[in-house]
Design an enzyme around this catalytic site. Structure first.
Site, PDB file in Angstrom:
ATOM      1  N   LYS A 102      63.974  84.117  -6.495  1.00 30.17           N
ATOM      2  CA  LYS A 102      64.936  84.619  -5.510  1.00 30.17           C
ATOM      3  C   LYS A 102      64.220  85.133  -4.260  1.00 30.17           C
ATOM      4  O   LYS A 102      64.573  84.791  -3.137  1.00 30.17           O
ATOM      5  CB  LYS A 102      65.797  85.735  -6.113  1.00 30.17           C
ATOM      6  CG  LYS A 102      66.973  86.093  -5.251  1.00 30.17           C
ATOM      7  CD  LYS A 102      67.368  87.539  -5.377  1.00 30.17           C
ATOM      8  CE  LYS A 102      66.486  88.407  -4.535  1.00 30.17           C
ATOM      9  NZ  LYS A 102      66.772  89.822  -4.582  1.00 30.17           N
TER      10      LYS A 102
ATOM     11  N   ASP B 143      71.392  86.456  -5.838  1.00 29.24           N
ATOM     12  CA  ASP B 143      71.239  87.846  -6.259  1.00 29.24           C
ATOM     13  C   ASP B 143      72.520  88.282  -6.971  1.00 29.24           C
ATOM     14  O   ASP B 143      73.407  87.461  -7.223  1.00 29.24           O
ATOM     15  CB  ASP B 143      70.914  88.754  -5.048  1.00 29.24           C
ATOM     16  CG  ASP B 143      72.110  88.881  -4.108  1.00 29.24           C
ATOM     17  OD1 ASP B 143      73.150  88.219  -4.340  1.00 29.24           O
ATOM     18  OD2 ASP B 143      72.015  89.661  -3.145  1.00 29.24           O
TER      19      ASP B 143
END
Ligand code: SF4
Length: 206
Positions: free
Chosen positions: A116, A134
Site C-alpha cells: 500500500k 487502505d
C-alpha cells in the site's frame, strides 16, 4: 453500478482530490506514509512538522532512536516506526543517494513499507497508475458493492483495478479515501448527504 457512473458521482462530489499528508521532499512522503499506518493523516502531519524541521534524510539516518521516538510517539507503534525510519533513510542513502526510486521491488523490500505504501509513493512521486487499498478504500468498496464483504486488501486492489479504467486509478483512489474519511465513515456514516445513497448496500431495501 458501472465504473463511469461511480467516477461521475465521485468527480461531482469530490472534484479536487488530493493527498492530505504534508511533505515537500520525496523521502518525506515515504516516511509520512510509513507513519500513517494505524494512525490518521492529521496526527502524522503534526509529528512530521516537527520531525522534518529538525532532521533531513542524513541526520535522520544517524539520529538516536530515543530522539525520533519522542517526536513520533503520538502516531502509535512508535518504537518500531522509529527503527524503520532510520533503516529506510540509511538504505536510500546507501543505494540511491537519498532519492526515493521508481522501483517497486526495492521499495517493497524496505522495512515497514508494504504494497500500500509503495503504491501511494509511486503514484504521487512518479504518477504510476496504482490503486492503494487502505481501510477507507476497503470499507467504501464493500458498501458500494464493488467488492465482496470478505475480500482482503489484495483481492480488493485487483477487483478495483479491473473495474476502473487505468487512467482513473490515481484520482479515484484519492476520492475513495476522502469519501471514506469524511462521508462514508466507519462509524456514523453521513448517509443523508451521500450521493451514493440509493446504490449503497447499507441502505438496500430502505
Ligand atoms: Fe456510505 Fe452511507 Fe453513502 Fe452508503 S449511503 S456509501 S454507508 S455514506
Amino acid at each position: 453500478m458501472k465504473s463511469k457512473e461511480v467516477i461521475d458521482i465521485l468527480d461531482n462530489f469530490i472534484p479536487n482530490p488530493r493527498c492530505e499528508l504534508n511533505y515537500t521532499k520525496d523521502y518525506e512522503l515515504l516516511i509520512a506514509t510509513l507513519l500513517s499506518a494505524q494512525s490518521t493523516d492529521k496526527r502524522v502531519n503534526e509529528v512530521t512538522k516537527i520531525l522534518f524541521s529538525n532532521y533531513d534524510i542524513f541526520s535522520l539516518s544517524k539520529a538516536s532512536l530515543d530522539d525520533i521516538e519522542k517526536i513520533i510517539y503520538p502516531v502509535g507503534t512508535y518504537k518500531r516506526k522509529a527503527e524503520y525510519i532510520k533503516e529506510v533513510c540509511q538504505s536510500l542513502i546507501d543505494n540511491y543517494n537519498g532519492i526515493v526510486p521508481n522501483n517497486r521491488e526495492y521499495l517493497e523490500s524496505l522495512p515497514g513499507i508494504g504494497r500500500k505504501t509503495t503504491n501511494v509513493v509511486l503514484s504521487l512521486l512518479y504518477d504510476v497508475p496504482t490503486m492503494p487499498v487502505d481501510t477507507h478504500v476497503a470499507r467504501v468498496s464493500k458498501r458500494l458493492n464493488l467488492v465482496n464483504i470478505n475480500d482482503d486488501v489484495n483481492i480488493i486492489e485487483e477487483k478495483l483495478m479491473k473495474f476502473f479504467p487505468k487512467k482513473s486509478w490515481n484520482r479515484v483512489h484519492h476520492q475513495l479515501v476522502l469519501f471514506g474519511r469524511y462521508t462514508c465513515k466507519s462509524k456514523n456514516p453521513q448517509c443523508l448527504e451521500c450521493p451514493f445513497q440509493k446504490k449503497c448496500k447499507i441502505n438496500e431495501g430502505k
